[in-house]
Motif scaffolding. Sequence first.
Motif, PDB file in Angstrom:
ATOM      1  N   ASN A 228       0.801  -1.221   0.000  1.00  0.00           N
ATOM      2  CA  ASN A 228       0.000   0.000   0.000  1.00  0.00           C
ATOM      3  C   ASN A 228       0.836   1.274   0.000  1.00  0.00           C
ATOM      4  OD1 ASN A 228      -2.568  -1.336   0.072  1.00  0.00           O
ATOM      5  ND2 ASN A 228      -2.120  -1.876   2.200  1.00  0.00           N
ATOM      6  N   THR A 229       2.147   1.131  -0.149  1.00  0.00           N
ATOM      7  CA  THR A 229       3.004   2.306  -0.271  1.00  0.00           C
ATOM      8  C   THR A 229       2.682   3.029  -1.573  1.00  0.00           C
ATOM      9  OG1 THR A 229       4.785   1.249   0.958  1.00  0.00           O
ATOM     10  CG2 THR A 229       5.383   3.112  -0.441  1.00  0.00           C
ATOM     11  N   GLU A 230       2.430   4.326  -1.490  1.00  0.00           N
ATOM     12  CA  GLU A 230       2.097   5.096  -2.690  1.00  0.00           C
ATOM     13  C   GLU A 230       3.366   5.613  -3.361  1.00  0.00           C
ATOM     14  OE1 GLU A 230      -0.859   8.126  -2.098  1.00  0.00           O
ATOM     15  OE2 GLU A 230      -2.460   6.645  -2.361  1.00  0.00           O
TER      16      GLU A 230
ATOM     17  N   PRO B  55       1.887  11.828 -14.204  1.00  0.00           N
ATOM     18  CA  PRO B  55       2.235  12.315 -12.859  1.00  0.00           C
ATOM     19  C   PRO B  55       1.110  12.092 -11.851  1.00  0.00           C
ATOM     20  CG  PRO B  55       1.623  14.152 -14.251  1.00  0.00           C
ATOM     21  CD  PRO B  55       1.624  12.948 -15.143  1.00  0.00           C
ATOM     22  N   ILE B  56       0.948  10.830 -11.448  1.00  0.00           N
ATOM     23  CA  ILE B  56      -0.117  10.480 -10.505  1.00  0.00           C
ATOM     24  C   ILE B  56       0.438   9.524  -9.458  1.00  0.00           C
ATOM     25  CG2 ILE B  56      -2.001  10.790 -12.171  1.00  0.00           C
ATOM     26  CD1 ILE B  56      -1.996   7.713 -12.523  1.00  0.00           C
ATOM     27  N   PRO B  57      -0.160   9.487  -8.256  1.00  0.00           N
ATOM     28  CA  PRO B  57       0.254   8.504  -7.252  1.00  0.00           C
ATOM     29  C   PRO B  57      -0.430   7.169  -7.512  1.00  0.00           C
ATOM     30  CG  PRO B  57      -1.423   9.936  -6.333  1.00  0.00           C
ATOM     31  CD  PRO B  57      -1.137  10.449  -7.724  1.00  0.00           C
ATOM     32  N   ILE B  58       0.257   6.093  -7.192  1.00  0.00           N
ATOM     33  CA  ILE B  58      -0.311   4.759  -7.353  1.00  0.00           C
ATOM     34  C   ILE B  58       0.306   3.833  -6.311  1.00  0.00           C
ATOM     35  CG2 ILE B  58       1.419   4.135  -9.101  1.00  0.00           C
ATOM     36  CD1 ILE B  58      -0.699   2.332 -10.396  1.00  0.00           C
ATOM     37  N   LYS B  59      -0.492   2.943  -5.757  1.00  0.00           N
ATOM     38  CA  LYS B  59       0.024   2.007  -4.763  1.00  0.00           C
ATOM     39  C   LYS B  59       0.954   0.993  -5.435  1.00  0.00           C
ATOM     40  CE  LYS B  59      -3.745   2.360  -1.425  1.00  0.00           C
ATOM     41  NZ  LYS B  59      -4.795   1.648  -0.665  1.00  0.00           N
ATOM     42  N   ALA B  60       1.966   0.574  -4.677  1.00  0.00           N
ATOM     43  CA  ALA B  60       2.992  -0.319  -5.221  1.00  0.00           C
ATOM     44  C   ALA B  60       2.394  -1.595  -5.794  1.00  0.00           C
ATOM     45  CB  ALA B  60       4.013  -0.654  -4.138  1.00  0.00           C
ATOM     46  N   LYS B  61       1.400  -2.166  -5.120  1.00  0.00           N
ATOM     47  CA  LYS B  61       0.820  -3.432  -5.580  1.00  0.00           C
ATOM     48  C   LYS B  61       0.151  -3.279  -6.944  1.00  0.00           C
ATOM     49  CE  LYS B  61      -3.354  -2.714  -2.743  1.00  0.00           C
ATOM     50  NZ  LYS B  61      -4.140  -3.258  -1.605  1.00  0.00           N
ATOM     51  N   TYR B  62      -0.466  -2.134  -7.184  1.00  0.00           N
ATOM     52  CA  TYR B  62      -1.118  -1.917  -8.475  1.00  0.00           C
ATOM     53  C   TYR B  62      -0.096  -1.631  -9.570  1.00  0.00           C
ATOM     54  CZ  TYR B  62      -5.300  -1.490  -5.564  1.00  0.00           C
ATOM     55  OH  TYR B  62      -6.312  -1.729  -4.668  1.00  0.00           O
TER      56      TYR B  62
END
Length: 262
Positions: free
Chosen positions: A197-199, A206-213
């Motif tokens: 769940n680390t973003e 240029p967007i945030p995304i969780k590591a798993k995704y």
Amino acid sequence: MFRRLTPVAKNILIINVAILLLSSLLRLPLNEWFGLRVIYSAEFAPYQFLTYMWLHGGMWHLFGNMIAVLVFAPMLEMVWGSKRFLIFYLVCGIGAGVLYGAADAFEKLPLKNDAEAYLADPSPEAFEKFVIGNKSYINVARASELIDLYYESSSYEGQTVAAVRSIYEGVVTKGTMVGASGAVFGILFAFAFLFPNTELFLLFPPIPIKAKYLVFFYAMYELYAEFNRMPGDNVAHLAHLSGMLIAFVLLKFWKNDTKRFY
């Protein structure tokens, strides 16, 4: 960013950069000497499963792999310690090379057998069969012209033999695979496995995304690219996927030690 580099991650960066600079400055064909070749090439050697992962095809290839080491490796090394992280990195790289090498050998075996059969007994019919069976490696339009000419005159036999030998040598005996991508994709998978769940903030877009995704979508892209390979695509997508697979197996094996790091 550089101040938080851990010992093994730092040494991986230094070694990879130094090898590329040494190869470039001294004009040493290190990729030819130590890149991973198909296992039935006369120039294959088992040590290539280790050496290929310290070589790169150029500065951008190196940059793409080492930026991932710079960003993700220190966290894993802090969690596991330097010894376990080094083992993980080497096992992912070597394992990816072994899996890729096995798949590569299996994929190229029909070409190898067809080429050897034709060179042993050339004929217009045999050349046509070789072309039909190996279209993905051949300029079909040019080969079709040569087939017609060969049927008309046996004097073209020499050209067909040279063409088949050139394809065989270029694909089977001369090609090499280099790069730390197998180990790097292992690092990416491990980071997403331990810190799902680390973003992460992407540059494009240029967007945030969780590591798993991020890792999931990356794996899906690699899978698609491997089975829908575009002309001119010489990326070893299977080696990337193999690195992830090896990482998954290792992490499951280490599960009892890693639970406290979720």
